[in-house]
Scaffold this motif. Sequence first.
Motif, PDB file in Angstrom:
ATOM      1  N   TYR A  11      -1.047   5.517  -7.301  1.00 48.15           N
ATOM      2  CA  TYR A  11      -2.193   4.691  -7.268  1.00 48.15           C
ATOM      3  C   TYR A  11      -3.258   4.805  -6.336  1.00 48.15           C
ATOM      4  O   TYR A  11      -2.879   5.009  -5.100  1.00 48.15           O
ATOM      5  CB  TYR A  11      -1.953   3.250  -7.459  1.00 48.15           C
ATOM      6  CG  TYR A  11      -1.088   2.815  -8.703  1.00 48.15           C
ATOM      7  CD1 TYR A  11      -1.853   2.574  -9.775  1.00 48.15           C
ATOM      8  CD2 TYR A  11       0.121   2.622  -8.526  1.00 48.15           C
ATOM      9  CE1 TYR A  11      -1.160   2.282 -10.914  1.00 48.15           C
ATOM     10  CE2 TYR A  11       0.895   2.479  -9.732  1.00 48.15           C
ATOM     11  CZ  TYR A  11       0.333   2.195 -10.773  1.00 48.15           C
ATOM     12  OH  TYR A  11       1.209   1.830 -11.971  1.00 48.15           O
ATOM     13  N   ASP A  12      -4.785   4.903  -6.399  1.00 50.00           N
ATOM     14  CA  ASP A  12      -5.544   4.971  -5.358  1.00 50.00           C
ATOM     15  C   ASP A  12      -5.989   3.538  -4.742  1.00 50.00           C
ATOM     16  O   ASP A  12      -6.593   3.284  -4.079  1.00 50.00           O
ATOM     17  CB  ASP A  12      -6.971   5.296  -6.082  1.00 50.00           C
ATOM     18  CG  ASP A  12      -6.779   6.868  -6.262  1.00 50.00           C
ATOM     19  OD1 ASP A  12      -5.968   7.469  -5.674  1.00 50.00           O
ATOM     20  OD2 ASP A  12      -7.532   7.245  -7.231  1.00 50.00           O
ATOM     21  N   ASN A  13      -5.293   2.627  -5.567  1.00 46.23           N
ATOM     22  CA  ASN A  13      -5.586   0.969  -5.041  1.00 46.23           C
ATOM     23  C   ASN A  13      -4.936   0.713  -3.685  1.00 46.23           C
ATOM     24  O   ASN A  13      -3.737   1.188  -3.441  1.00 46.23           O
ATOM     25  CB  ASN A  13      -4.952   0.142  -6.411  1.00 46.23           C
ATOM     26  CG  ASN A  13      -5.501   0.236  -7.658  1.00 46.23           C
ATOM     27  OD1 ASN A  13      -4.908   1.411  -8.419  1.00 46.23           O
ATOM     28  ND2 ASN A  13      -6.301  -0.284  -8.147  1.00 46.23           N
ATOM     29  N   THR A  14      -5.579  -0.244  -2.972  1.00 44.40           N
ATOM     30  CA  THR A  14      -4.987  -0.503  -1.951  1.00 44.40           C
ATOM     31  C   THR A  14      -5.535  -2.104  -1.627  1.00 44.40           C
ATOM     32  O   THR A  14      -6.306  -2.593  -2.441  1.00 44.40           O
ATOM     33  CB  THR A  14      -5.709  -0.111  -0.653  1.00 44.40           C
ATOM     34  OG1 THR A  14      -7.029  -0.222  -0.483  1.00 44.40           O
ATOM     35  CG2 THR A  14      -5.301   1.428  -0.528  1.00 44.40           C
ATOM     36  N   ASN A  49       0.874  -1.321   0.083  1.00 44.26           N
ATOM     37  CA  ASN A  49       0.008  -0.062   0.019  1.00 44.26           C
ATOM     38  C   ASN A  49       0.917   1.379   0.136  1.00 44.26           C
ATOM     39  O   ASN A  49       0.553   2.423  -0.603  1.00 44.26           O
ATOM     40  CB  ASN A  49      -1.035  -0.059   1.002  1.00 44.26           C
ATOM     41  CG  ASN A  49      -2.025  -1.162   0.998  1.00 44.26           C
ATOM     42  OD1 ASN A  49      -2.382  -1.460  -0.079  1.00 44.26           O
ATOM     43  ND2 ASN A  49      -2.533  -1.554   2.010  1.00 44.26           N
ATOM     44  N   ILE A  83      -4.815  -6.577  -9.408  1.00 44.45           N
ATOM     45  CA  ILE A  83      -5.138  -5.322  -8.444  1.00 44.45           C
ATOM     46  C   ILE A  83      -5.467  -4.033  -9.260  1.00 44.45           C
ATOM     47  O   ILE A  83      -6.277  -3.375  -9.106  1.00 44.45           O
ATOM     48  CB  ILE A  83      -4.034  -5.073  -7.556  1.00 44.45           C
ATOM     49  CG1 ILE A  83      -3.871  -6.175  -6.419  1.00 44.45           C
ATOM     50  CG2 ILE A  83      -4.356  -3.889  -6.274  1.00 44.45           C
ATOM     51  CD1 ILE A  83      -2.547  -6.289  -5.789  1.00 44.45           C
ATOM     52  N   VAL A  84      -4.619  -3.868 -10.460  1.00 46.04           N
ATOM     53  CA  VAL A  84      -4.549  -3.012 -11.209  1.00 46.04           C
ATOM     54  C   VAL A  84      -4.562  -3.468 -12.535  1.00 46.04           C
ATOM     55  O   VAL A  84      -3.883  -3.716 -13.305  1.00 46.04           O
ATOM     56  CB  VAL A  84      -3.334  -1.792 -11.178  1.00 46.04           C
ATOM     57  CG1 VAL A  84      -3.590  -0.559 -12.126  1.00 46.04           C
ATOM     58  CG2 VAL A  84      -3.155  -1.427  -9.802  1.00 46.04           C
ATOM     59  N   ASP A 111      -6.777  -9.962   0.465  1.00 42.18           N
ATOM     60  CA  ASP A 111      -6.658  -9.971  -0.979  1.00 42.18           C
ATOM     61  C   ASP A 111      -5.310 -10.642  -1.281  1.00 42.18           C
ATOM     62  O   ASP A 111      -5.248 -11.532  -2.274  1.00 42.18           O
ATOM     63  CB  ASP A 111      -6.374  -8.621  -1.316  1.00 42.18           C
ATOM     64  CG  ASP A 111      -7.617  -7.651  -1.356  1.00 42.18           C
ATOM     65  OD1 ASP A 111      -8.794  -8.295  -1.302  1.00 42.18           O
ATOM     66  OD2 ASP A 111      -7.482  -6.435  -1.087  1.00 42.18           O
ATOM     67  N   PHE A 116       1.857   1.586  -3.758  1.00 45.99           N
ATOM     68  CA  PHE A 116       0.920   2.107  -4.421  1.00 45.99           C
ATOM     69  C   PHE A 116       0.697   3.445  -4.154  1.00 45.99           C
ATOM     70  O   PHE A 116       0.491   4.344  -5.183  1.00 45.99           O
ATOM     71  CB  PHE A 116      -0.462   1.458  -4.063  1.00 45.99           C
ATOM     72  CG  PHE A 116      -0.735   0.165  -4.807  1.00 45.99           C
ATOM     73  CD1 PHE A 116      -0.666  -0.315  -6.223  1.00 45.99           C
ATOM     74  CD2 PHE A 116      -0.901  -1.009  -3.829  1.00 45.99           C
ATOM     75  CE1 PHE A 116      -0.659  -1.369  -6.698  1.00 45.99           C
ATOM     76  CE2 PHE A 116      -1.258  -2.303  -4.481  1.00 45.99           C
ATOM     77  CZ  PHE A 116      -1.079  -2.551  -5.835  1.00 45.99           C
TER      78      PHE A 116
END
Length: 207
Positions: A33-36, A25, A57-58, A41, A28
């Motif tokens: 990136y906004d992804n976490t 995270n 994830i992306v 996961d 990211f």
Amino acid sequence: MYDGIILDIDGTIWDSTEVVKDAWNRAFSEQGYDNTVTAQDLKRLFGLPMNEIFRNIVPDASDDDIDAFEPLCSKYEFEYLEREGGYVYPGMKETIETLSRDHKIAIVSNCQSGYIELVMRMTGIEPYIIDHVCPGDTGMLKAGNIRLVADRNNMNDPVYVGDIEKDEIASRQAGVAFIHAAFGFGHGISPDHTIMKFTDLLRIARL
């Protein structure tokens, strides 16, 4: 009796997902990136090569995105694990030490270069492991690396120990037996044996 035991890492030797999620995270965030990700996961995705995990994830990630992310992610992952370690499954080190007296013990994982060495160092199992390989070392995925380790260490009756379906598939492709670590992250298909805790290997490996 199996003469060679080849081990997976995540979900088999230890569980590093609670620590690794924080490292990922951070990477990211620093890459914009906004992804976490959560630990759950990662438990679902571990076992895949790192570039495939990233694409899960992306989904719209390009090869350039992956090339930029992987070194930063690995850097933070190694830093966090060196500081905090992972959750080691009970009896793991003692079981490997005992089995190494009459078995060849090796590790094959679909991880980045350096990760196996870190895990061995953090868990204290390095003296008992005769060989280890990952895609970052050879360019091959798990099936090819299992076969490579079995062949170059003259394992006549080897078994792979892993926790997910893909581990079993790779074992079959490599032509070796499979033991499912049911305490890990996933399911088996039709394993030769199942262990409910790591110490069960003491009994199964000598059948």
